[in-house]
Design a protein around this motif. Structure first.
Motif, PDB file in Angstrom:
ATOM      1  N   LEU A  85      27.269   4.812  99.822  1.00 51.88           N
ATOM      2  CA  LEU A  85      26.306   5.843  99.451  1.00 51.88           C
ATOM      3  C   LEU A  85      26.839   6.833  98.415  1.00 51.88           C
ATOM      4  CD1 LEU A  85      23.427   6.182 100.345  1.00 51.88           C
ATOM      5  CD2 LEU A  85      24.185   7.828 102.045  1.00 51.88           C
ATOM      6  N   ILE A  88      25.829   6.465  94.594  1.00 48.37           N
ATOM      7  CA  ILE A  88      24.489   6.617  94.034  1.00 48.37           C
ATOM      8  C   ILE A  88      24.278   8.020  93.475  1.00 48.37           C
ATOM      9  CG2 ILE A  88      23.355   7.270  96.193  1.00 48.37           C
ATOM     10  CD1 ILE A  88      21.053   5.331  95.253  1.00 48.37           C
ATOM     11  N   LYS A  89      23.504   8.085  92.402  1.00 53.10           N
ATOM     12  CA  LYS A  89      23.119   9.367  91.812  1.00 53.10           C
ATOM     13  C   LYS A  89      22.209  10.100  92.799  1.00 53.10           C
ATOM     14  CE  LYS A  89      22.984   7.710  87.026  1.00 53.10           C
ATOM     15  NZ  LYS A  89      22.112   7.422  85.876  1.00 53.10           N
ATOM     16  N   PRO A  90      22.178  11.426  92.753  1.00 52.10           N
ATOM     17  CA  PRO A  90      21.274  12.171  93.644  1.00 52.10           C
ATOM     18  C   PRO A  90      19.814  11.768  93.469  1.00 52.10           C
ATOM     19  CG  PRO A  90      22.843  13.665  92.608  1.00 52.10           C
ATOM     20  CD  PRO A  90      23.034  12.318  91.956  1.00 52.10           C
ATOM     21  N   GLU A  91      19.422  11.383  92.242  1.00 53.61           N
ATOM     22  CA  GLU A  91      18.043  10.958  91.991  1.00 53.61           C
ATOM     23  C   GLU A  91      17.884   9.442  92.085  1.00 53.61           C
ATOM     24  OE1 GLU A  91      20.108  10.982  87.975  1.00 53.61           O
ATOM     25  OE2 GLU A  91      20.213  12.168  89.793  1.00 53.61           O
ATOM     26  N   HIS A  93      17.900   5.456  93.783  1.00 51.02           N
ATOM     27  CA  HIS A  93      16.992   4.744  94.690  1.00 51.02           C
ATOM     28  C   HIS A  93      17.817   3.780  95.538  1.00 51.02           C
ATOM     29  CE1 HIS A  93      12.918   2.374  94.984  1.00 51.02           C
ATOM     30  NE2 HIS A  93      13.503   2.483  96.147  1.00 51.02           N
ATOM     31  N   ILE A 121      19.566   8.164 105.690  1.00 49.32           N
ATOM     32  CA  ILE A 121      19.531   7.909 104.247  1.00 49.32           C
ATOM     33  C   ILE A 121      18.133   8.164 103.690  1.00 49.32           C
ATOM     34  CG2 ILE A 121      19.754   6.094 102.492  1.00 49.32           C
ATOM     35  CD1 ILE A 121      22.077   4.987 104.280  1.00 49.32           C
ATOM     36  N   LYS A 124      17.443  11.676 102.740  1.00 47.20           N
ATOM     37  CA  LYS A 124      18.213  12.246 101.625  1.00 47.20           C
ATOM     38  C   LYS A 124      17.837  11.681 100.256  1.00 47.20           C
ATOM     39  CE  LYS A 124      22.349  12.732 104.464  1.00 47.20           C
ATOM     40  NZ  LYS A 124      23.690  12.190 104.707  1.00 47.20           N
ATOM     41  N   LEU A 125      17.466  10.413 100.209  1.00 48.87           N
ATOM     42  CA  LEU A 125      17.251   9.726  98.935  1.00 48.87           C
ATOM     43  C   LEU A 125      15.960   8.921  98.946  1.00 48.87           C
ATOM     44  CD1 LEU A 125      20.865   8.323  98.681  1.00 48.87           C
ATOM     45  CD2 LEU A 125      19.887   9.918  97.044  1.00 48.87           C
ATOM     46  N   LYS A 126      15.458   8.633  97.759  1.00 47.34           N
ATOM     47  CA  LYS A 126      14.332   7.707  97.652  1.00 47.34           C
ATOM     48  C   LYS A 126      14.801   6.367  98.205  1.00 47.34           C
ATOM     49  CE  LYS A 126      11.218   5.564  94.354  1.00 47.34           C
ATOM     50  NZ  LYS A 126      10.897   5.387  92.939  1.00 47.34           N
ATOM     51  N   THR A 127      14.103   5.860  99.202  1.00 49.64           N
ATOM     52  CA  THR A 127      14.574   4.667  99.901  1.00 49.64           C
ATOM     53  C   THR A 127      13.420   3.696 100.151  1.00 49.64           C
ATOM     54  OG1 THR A 127      16.209   6.048 101.021  1.00 49.64           O
ATOM     55  CG2 THR A 127      15.846   3.870 101.949  1.00 49.64           C
TER      56      THR A 127
END
Length: 192
Positions: A85, A88-91, A93, A121, A124-127
């Protein structure tokens, strides 16, 4: 600022991650991108972690993705998502196969499989989460799980139309598995 895209694929040995990356890289090359790929097998034969990194764009100088640089983290196994994890960038996917392969310490009872990974997850993030193993079983071959994941990734990154992916499947998988893998690719795309 670079227009290159970075995709980190992670999972466990035996899940077909290397083939999935080969399909992805082959298609991106055919679409006219400069593509670099690296792979780390680890203890793959023993169910260990396997990662591949695919970078593509107009000009890519290195195959390596640093921490915080992946546009997409593609996970073939739930727990492996947590391990990678930080890349991955904060923005970014996350495209995640909700599938568990217990490690040796879990199998021996030394530790428990972590709970709440998907929920944590997703908060926190686009998933995008789906069950590729169940879909592959419905197709009649659980080994197509990797191509289902590739299909979901292509759709998530809006790459489904950059090249004829069915032709890429024909070039990269054994002839007797072409038809089922084309179905798997389409099924994966339908998950996003």
């Amino acid at each position: 600022m670079s227009d290159n895209k970075n995709i980190l694929l992670c999972g466990v040995g035996g899940q077909g991650i290397i083939l999935a990356s080969k399909i992805l890289a082959t298609g991106l090359i055919k679409a006219g991108y400069d593509v670099k790929m690296s792979e780390v097998h680890g203890m793959a034969q023993r169910g260990g972690s396997v990662t591949t990194q695919v970078r593509y764009g107009e000009k890519v100088h290195s195959p390596i993705i640093g921490k915080g640089q992946a546009d997409v983290l593609v996970s073939f196994e739930t727990m492996e998502t947590s391990r990678w994890l930080e890349y991955i960038k904060p923005e970014g996917h996350v495209v995640m196969n909700a599938y568990q392969i217990p490690s040796a310490p879990i199998l021996t009872g030394a530790v428990n499989y972590p709970k709440g990974v998907i929920e944590d997850i997703s908060g926190k993030l686009k998933t995008t989460v789906f069950k590729a193993a169940e879909l592959a079983e419905e197709l009649g071959n659980v080994k197509t799980m990797n191509v289902i994941v590739v299909g979901a990734l292509l759709k998530a990154m809006d790459l489904q139309d950059v090249v004829n992916w069915e032709e890429v499947i024909k070039e990269t998988v054994k002839e007797k598995f072409i038809d089922i893998n084309i179905k798997a690719l389409k099924l994966g795309m339908a998950q996003v």
